[in-house]
Design an enzyme around this catalytic site. Structure first.
Site, PDB file in Angstrom:
ATOM      1  N   LYS A 284      -7.489  -4.598   3.013  1.00  0.00           N
ATOM      2  CA  LYS A 284      -7.598  -2.993   3.298  1.00  0.00           C
ATOM      3  C   LYS A 284      -8.769  -2.659   4.187  1.00  0.00           C
ATOM      4  O   LYS A 284      -9.708  -3.760   4.172  1.00  0.00           O
ATOM      5  CB  LYS A 284      -7.676  -2.581   1.807  1.00  0.00           C
ATOM      6  CG  LYS A 284      -6.459  -2.336   0.965  1.00  0.00           C
ATOM      7  CD  LYS A 284      -6.959  -1.638  -0.403  1.00  0.00           C
ATOM      8  CE  LYS A 284      -5.641  -1.553  -1.369  1.00  0.00           C
ATOM      9  NZ  LYS A 284      -4.655  -0.506  -0.704  1.00  0.00           N
ATOM     10  N   ARG A 358       4.205  -3.563  -6.957  1.00  0.00           N
ATOM     11  CA  ARG A 358       5.489  -3.579  -7.092  1.00  0.00           C
ATOM     12  C   ARG A 358       6.128  -5.093  -7.707  1.00  0.00           C
ATOM     13  O   ARG A 358       6.924  -5.450  -8.314  1.00  0.00           O
ATOM     14  CB  ARG A 358       6.495  -3.185  -6.034  1.00  0.00           C
ATOM     15  CG  ARG A 358       6.293  -3.942  -4.655  1.00  0.00           C
ATOM     16  CD  ARG A 358       6.791  -2.952  -3.633  1.00  0.00           C
ATOM     17  NE  ARG A 358       5.717  -1.892  -3.201  1.00  0.00           N
ATOM     18  CZ  ARG A 358       5.807  -1.241  -2.316  1.00  0.00           C
ATOM     19  NH1 ARG A 358       6.999  -1.240  -1.616  1.00  0.00           N
ATOM     20  NH2 ARG A 358       4.864  -0.112  -1.898  1.00  0.00           N
TER      21      ARG A 358
HETATM   22  N1  BES Z   1      -3.039   0.135  -5.047  1.00  0.00           N
HETATM   23  C1  BES Z   1      -2.580   0.561  -3.857  1.00  0.00           C
HETATM   24  C2  BES Z   1      -1.996   1.995  -4.043  1.00  0.00           C
HETATM   25  C3  BES Z   1      -3.304   2.808  -3.773  1.00  0.00           C
HETATM   26  C4  BES Z   1      -3.757   3.059  -2.442  1.00  0.00           C
HETATM   27  C5  BES Z   1      -3.540   3.874  -4.648  1.00  0.00           C
HETATM   28  C6  BES Z   1      -4.739   4.059  -2.295  1.00  0.00           C
HETATM   29  C7  BES Z   1      -4.576   4.753  -4.654  1.00  0.00           C
HETATM   30  C8  BES Z   1      -5.214   4.931  -3.522  1.00  0.00           C
HETATM   31  C9  BES Z   1      -1.313  -0.431  -3.610  1.00  0.00           C
HETATM   32  O1  BES Z   1      -1.208  -1.822  -4.130  1.00  0.00           O
HETATM   33  C10 BES Z   1      -1.063  -0.260  -2.150  1.00  0.00           C
HETATM   34  O2  BES Z   1      -2.092  -1.112  -1.558  1.00  0.00           O
HETATM   35  N2  BES Z   1      -0.031   0.122  -1.807  1.00  0.00           N
HETATM   36  C11 BES Z   1       0.206   0.139  -0.270  1.00  0.00           C
HETATM   37  C12 BES Z   1       1.725   0.024  -0.164  1.00  0.00           C
HETATM   38  C13 BES Z   1       2.040  -0.049   1.389  1.00  0.00           C
HETATM   39  C14 BES Z   1       1.425  -1.496   1.917  1.00  0.00           C
HETATM   40  C15 BES Z   1       3.737  -0.187   1.535  1.00  0.00           C
HETATM   41  C16 BES Z   1      -0.187   1.589   0.204  1.00  0.00           C
HETATM   42  O3  BES Z   1       0.016   2.852  -0.581  1.00  0.00           O
HETATM   43  O4  BES Z   1      -0.812   1.552   1.354  1.00  0.00           O
HETATM   44 MN    MN Z   2      -2.315  -2.986  -2.669  1.00  0.00          MN
END
Ligand code: BES
Ligand code: MN
Ligand code: ZN
Length: 503
Positions: A284, A358
């Site tokens: 990230k 997921r």
């Molecule tokens: N935990 C995150 C989702 C999230 C991100 C929640 C920011 C709250 C704030 C999740 O694991 C994630 O990283 N999801 C990705 C999915 C994508 C790679 C398809 C996302 O939302 O960017």
């Molecule tokens: Mn994630």
């Protein structure tokens, strides 16, 4: 967990209440709220005088402390503004109560009577009145479990809160609401504390310890913790693929509560417990990455809900499942393109290691089948896309059963912890096609909340299932950064309603 303060319902004359602080509300007109009329003319005249001089404000949420008011036994009267009478609804009432309780705590009174005009009984009945008072008091009393080493501000002294007005016929319902609200507030505190803890303390093993503690506090909870080798035996290949990059070992936790009739199909709750989400190899951006310590709020909701059902001894069978991992990059970490086999036997091409929630949930959802559940509800801070779609006000609700989704939406509306249903049709599942495995774990940016749910949907066929994306609602960012305790009020309402129906 015993509540710190003693709540009760008061249906007498507020002027006679033997408390250190009487809390009353004022509208922005010169008519006194009906609930204050029996407090007597000297009090009414005094209030009107102060209001016309501009010494007390009726602006929503503004408060003013008055001392030694004529005709009132309580030495302090805290006046809170209620705004305009015609727009005084449940939301305005909650806002005023929150402001008033905060101000009352700052007076350091040991006892208080909350005597704020209530919106119409159709908007807030006696049961929900009691419940909301206890919940809002719990929120006002909440202090972040911070790790600051300096001197702490003095603790509040409030020990007793009486609330009204409640018509005599509604006292029993309001009392029941208070008892439920206290349990909801306790459960919210569990979730908020777990969320606020940093990732170096709140690890998968820590969540397992907290689950075991719940099991020893409540003998009605049967807690089992699976370690890495047991998880391997359960063939949870997707969960393990996420855990692989971290030195912190994963845990899979099950909490069983059998308060209902033997043989009644249970509600199974499933929680995402990513105790820190770096994104893994699909790392990230640094901005706000610290907030990924909240990525276990689904798991925290499950623990909180299990505490609640045990504390209230609900006549219901409920199973809580928690998949707990840390998502890290590392030399053993899963790489984009890796293909793994889920517990269901379906293979998954992991194109983005940041779509890890997921992956742990799909194995937990498969595990849920062995309980032959009535319904399965998972909670997860699953997608940033949900925050884009709904902001911070609504939890995203999706699933394969319209009745269950509606039940959750309605529970959220009653509990002032709202959710909004989003569509989930075959179209979205098609976007998860992979050339190399049964499916990919991502489907591009468009409709990201829904394609995440569609992935889970491939593991819940034949189950009555709903998914709640709490990415926007479980915590707040910025100056008020911190866990919110959501979706505990929604879940509590869902479970209490089901218990009431004898499910
Ligand atoms: N935990 C995150 C989702 C999230 C991100 C929640 C920011 C709250 C704030 C999740 O694991 C994630 O990283 N999801 C990705 C999915 C994508 C790679 C398809 C996302 O939302 O960017
Ligand atoms: Mn994630
Ligand atoms: Zn995540």
């Amino acid at each position: 967990m015993a509540a710190a303060i003693d709540f009760s319902i008061f249906d007498g004359n507020p002027a006679e209440a033997r408390v250190e602080c009487l809390i009353v509300g004022l509208f922005d007109d010169d008519e006194l709220p009906a609930s204050l009329r029996k407090a007597g003319a000297p009090f009414a005249n005094r209030l009107r005088q102060l209001q016309s001089r501009g010494d007390v404000s009726a602006r929503p949420g503004e408060t003013q402390l008055l001392l030694d008011v004529p005709g009132i036994k309580a030495p302090r009267v805290l006046v809170v503004g209620l705004g305009a009478r015609k727009s005084f609804d449940r939301r305005a009432w909650r806002k005023s109560v929150t402001a008033a309780l905060g101000a009352a705590l700052r007076t350091r009174a040991a006892s208080a009577a909350l005597w704020i005009e209530r919106p119409a009984s159709t908007a807030l009945d006696d049961y929900y009145f009691g419940r909301a008072v206890a919940e809002l008091a719990g929120a006002a009393l909440y202090r972040v479990n911070d790790l600051k080493s300096g001197k702490r501000p003095p603790a509040h002294r409030l020990q007793k809160l009486v609330a009204g007005p409640v018509p005599t016929a509604g006292v029993a319902a309001a009392r029941r609401g208070l008892a439920h609200g206290e349990a909801v507030a306790d459960a919210m505190r569990v979730l908020r504390d777990l969320g606020n803890l940093p990732g170096n303390i709140c690890t998968p093993r820590y969540l397992a310890t907290r689950a075991r503690e719940l099991g020893s506090t409540y003998r009605s909870l049967r807690v089992r913790v699976f370690d890495e080798s047991e998880i391997r035996r359960l063939k949870m290949g997707c969960l393990l693929a996420v855990a692989k990059g971290s030195a912190e070992p994963p845990r899979f936790i099950s909490l069983e509560y059998r308060g209902g009739r033997a043989g009644t199909a249970p509600v199974v709750l499933v929680g995402k417990g990513v105790t820190f989400d770096t994104g893994g190899i699909s790392l990230k951006d640094p901005a706000a990455m610290d907030e990924m310590k909240y990525d276990m709020c689904g798991a925290g909701s499950v623990l909180a809900a299990m505490q609640l059902v045990a504390a209230l001894k609900l006549p219901l069978n409920v199973v809580g499942l928690v998949a707990a991992v840390e998502n890290m990059p590392g030399s053993r970490a899963t790489k984009p393109g890796d293909i793994v086999t889920s517990a269901s036997g379906q293979t998954v091409e992991i194109l983005n290691t940041d779509a890890e929630g997921r992956l742990i949930l799909c194995d937990a959802l498969d595990y849920a089948r062995r309980f032959k559940p009535d319904v399965v509800v998972d909670m997860a801070t699953l997608t940033g896309a949900c925050v884009i779609a709904l902001g911070h006000h609504f939890t995203g609700i999706l699933g394969n059963d319209e009745r269950l989704a509606r039940e959750l939406v309605e529970a959220g509306a009653r509990a002032d912890d709202r959710g909004w249903q989003l569509p989930l049709t075959e179209d979205y599942a098609e976007q998860l096609k992979s050339n190399f495995a049964d499916m990919a774990n991502v489907a591009g940016r468009d409709g990201g909340v829904i394609t995440a749910a569609a992935f889970l949907g491939k593991f819940t066929q034949g189950l009555r299932w709903a998914h709640m994306d709490i990415a926007g609602t479980a915590w707040l960012s910025g100056a008020q950064k911190g866990g919110t305790g959501r979706p505990v009020p929604l879940l509590a309402d869902f479970l209490i309603q089901r218990a009431g129906r004898g499910a």
